[in-house]
Design a protein around this motif. Structure first.
Motif, PDB file in Angstrom:
ATOM      1  N   GLN A  81       1.055  -0.969   0.134  1.00  0.00           N
ATOM      2  CA  GLN A  81      -0.069  -0.023  -0.123  1.00  0.00           C
ATOM      3  C   GLN A  81       0.689   1.183  -0.120  1.00  0.00           C
ATOM      4  O   GLN A  81       1.821   1.299   0.557  1.00  0.00           O
ATOM      5  CB  GLN A  81      -0.706   0.077   1.129  1.00  0.00           C
ATOM      6  N   TRP A  82       0.173   1.801  -0.883  1.00  0.00           N
ATOM      7  CA  TRP A  82       1.473   3.662  -0.992  1.00  0.00           C
ATOM      8  C   TRP A  82       0.693   4.011  -0.242  1.00  0.00           C
ATOM      9  O   TRP A  82      -0.288   4.130  -0.452  1.00  0.00           O
ATOM     10  CB  TRP A  82       1.290   4.062  -2.828  1.00  0.00           C
ATOM     11  N   LEU A  83       0.937   5.300   0.445  1.00  0.00           N
ATOM     12  CA  LEU A  83       0.381   6.140   1.756  1.00  0.00           C
ATOM     13  C   LEU A  83       0.778   7.632   1.182  1.00  0.00           C
ATOM     14  O   LEU A  83      -0.176   8.201   1.861  1.00  0.00           O
ATOM     15  CB  LEU A  83       0.893   5.591   3.251  1.00  0.00           C
ATOM     16  N   ALA A 104       8.608   8.887   0.345  1.00  0.00           N
ATOM     17  CA  ALA A 104       7.565   7.751  -0.659  1.00  0.00           C
ATOM     18  C   ALA A 104       7.348   7.298   0.725  1.00  0.00           C
ATOM     19  O   ALA A 104       8.076   6.489   1.049  1.00  0.00           O
ATOM     20  CB  ALA A 104       7.953   7.484  -1.924  1.00  0.00           C
ATOM     21  N   ARG A 105       5.961   6.878   1.040  1.00  0.00           N
ATOM     22  CA  ARG A 105       5.863   6.336   2.317  1.00  0.00           C
ATOM     23  C   ARG A 105       4.822   4.674   1.892  1.00  0.00           C
ATOM     24  O   ARG A 105       3.987   5.251   1.217  1.00  0.00           O
ATOM     25  CB  ARG A 105       5.205   7.365   3.784  1.00  0.00           C
ATOM     26  N   SER A 106       5.343   3.560   2.040  1.00  0.00           N
ATOM     27  CA  SER A 106       4.357   2.267   1.799  1.00  0.00           C
ATOM     28  C   SER A 106       3.819   1.965   3.170  1.00  0.00           C
ATOM     29  O   SER A 106       4.806   1.965   3.772  1.00  0.00           O
ATOM     30  CB  SER A 106       4.769   1.584   1.134  1.00  0.00           C
ATOM     31  N   LYS A 107       3.216   0.516   3.165  1.00  0.00           N
ATOM     32  CA  LYS A 107       3.107  -0.434   4.254  1.00  0.00           C
ATOM     33  C   LYS A 107       2.890  -1.426   3.854  1.00  0.00           C
ATOM     34  O   LYS A 107       2.429  -1.519   2.085  1.00  0.00           O
ATOM     35  CB  LYS A 107       1.841  -0.256   4.400  1.00  0.00           C
ATOM     36  N   LEU A 108       3.457  -2.675   3.996  1.00  0.00           N
ATOM     37  CA  LEU A 108       3.780  -3.723   3.209  1.00  0.00           C
ATOM     38  C   LEU A 108       3.933  -4.737   4.898  1.00  0.00           C
ATOM     39  O   LEU A 108       4.958  -4.992   5.122  1.00  0.00           O
ATOM     40  CB  LEU A 108       5.115  -3.900   1.884  1.00  0.00           C
ATOM     41  N   GLY A 109       2.788  -5.621   4.922  1.00  0.00           N
ATOM     42  CA  GLY A 109       2.675  -6.548   5.666  1.00  0.00           C
ATOM     43  C   GLY A 109       3.178  -6.603   6.941  1.00  0.00           C
ATOM     44  O   GLY A 109       3.054  -6.814   8.419  1.00  0.00           O
ATOM     45  N   GLY A 110       2.260  -4.807   7.572  1.00  0.00           N
ATOM     46  CA  GLY A 110       1.650  -3.932   8.748  1.00  0.00           C
ATOM     47  C   GLY A 110       3.077  -3.647   8.973  1.00  0.00           C
ATOM     48  O   GLY A 110       3.056  -2.875  10.043  1.00  0.00           O
ATOM     49  N   ARG A 111       4.559  -3.310   7.805  1.00  0.00           N
ATOM     50  CA  ARG A 111       5.458  -2.465   8.401  1.00  0.00           C
ATOM     51  C   ARG A 111       4.872  -1.283   7.738  1.00  0.00           C
ATOM     52  O   ARG A 111       5.068  -0.763   6.316  1.00  0.00           O
ATOM     53  CB  ARG A 111       6.587  -3.346   8.135  1.00  0.00           C
ATOM     54  N   ALA A 112       5.324  -0.176   7.677  1.00  0.00           N
ATOM     55  CA  ALA A 112       5.563   1.315   7.820  1.00  0.00           C
ATOM     56  C   ALA A 112       7.283   1.464   6.608  1.00  0.00           C
ATOM     57  O   ALA A 112       7.971   0.670   7.906  1.00  0.00           O
ATOM     58  CB  ALA A 112       5.683   2.222   8.108  1.00  0.00           C
TER      59      ALA A 112
END
Length: 135
Positions: A81-83, A104-112
């Motif tokens: 997910q791109w945040l 650029a901020r993202s989230k993958l597998g519950g980790r930011a």
């Protein structure tokens, strides 16, 4: 007075963070008469971020300088997910070169995750192209 409804694709906010609808912002560089014609390095960088969000790999390759462009870009990790995007600095030292610093901020597998990059751009044949991240 009756309000007209706006088609959902036109009202969609642009992922790049500018206060505009996607169709009026990065979407116009992804497709249509302005495709691949971002007017400056910051707009190209923002459109590339939006292309990552929307998984538009052909656009990413087409806006990457041929000297540094990979043969392909792998599909994003499932669940990525791109945040958001924060442009810290954009400079154009001359008519054909530019630098954009962003996070650029993202989230993958519950980790930011945060990607902090200083990217270089060059204009060739009237088109801006991403060259590389500075060391």
């Amino acid at each position: 007075m009756r309000q007209r409804s706006v088609p959902p694709h036109q009202a969609e906010a642009c992922p790049c963070g500018r206060p505009a609808a996607y169709a009026d912002c990065c979407g116009r560089y992804h497709a249509g008469p302005l495709a691949l014609q971002a007017p400056d390095p910051e707009s190209l960088m923002r459109s590339r971020y939006s292309a990552f969000v929307k998984d538009l790999r052909p656009y990413l390759l087409a806006t990457w300088h041929p000297d540094t462009r990979p043969a392909e870009i792998e599909a994003p990790e499932p669940g990525l997910q791109w945040l958001g995007l924060d442009v810290r600095r954009a400079a154009q030292p001359d008519a054909d070169h530019g630098v954009v610093e962003f996070v650029a901020r993202s989230k993958l597998g519950g980790r930011a995750h945060r990607l902090h990059e200083v990217s270089t751009f060059v204009r060739e044949g009237g088109r801006w192209l991403y060259v590389r991240a500075e060391d």
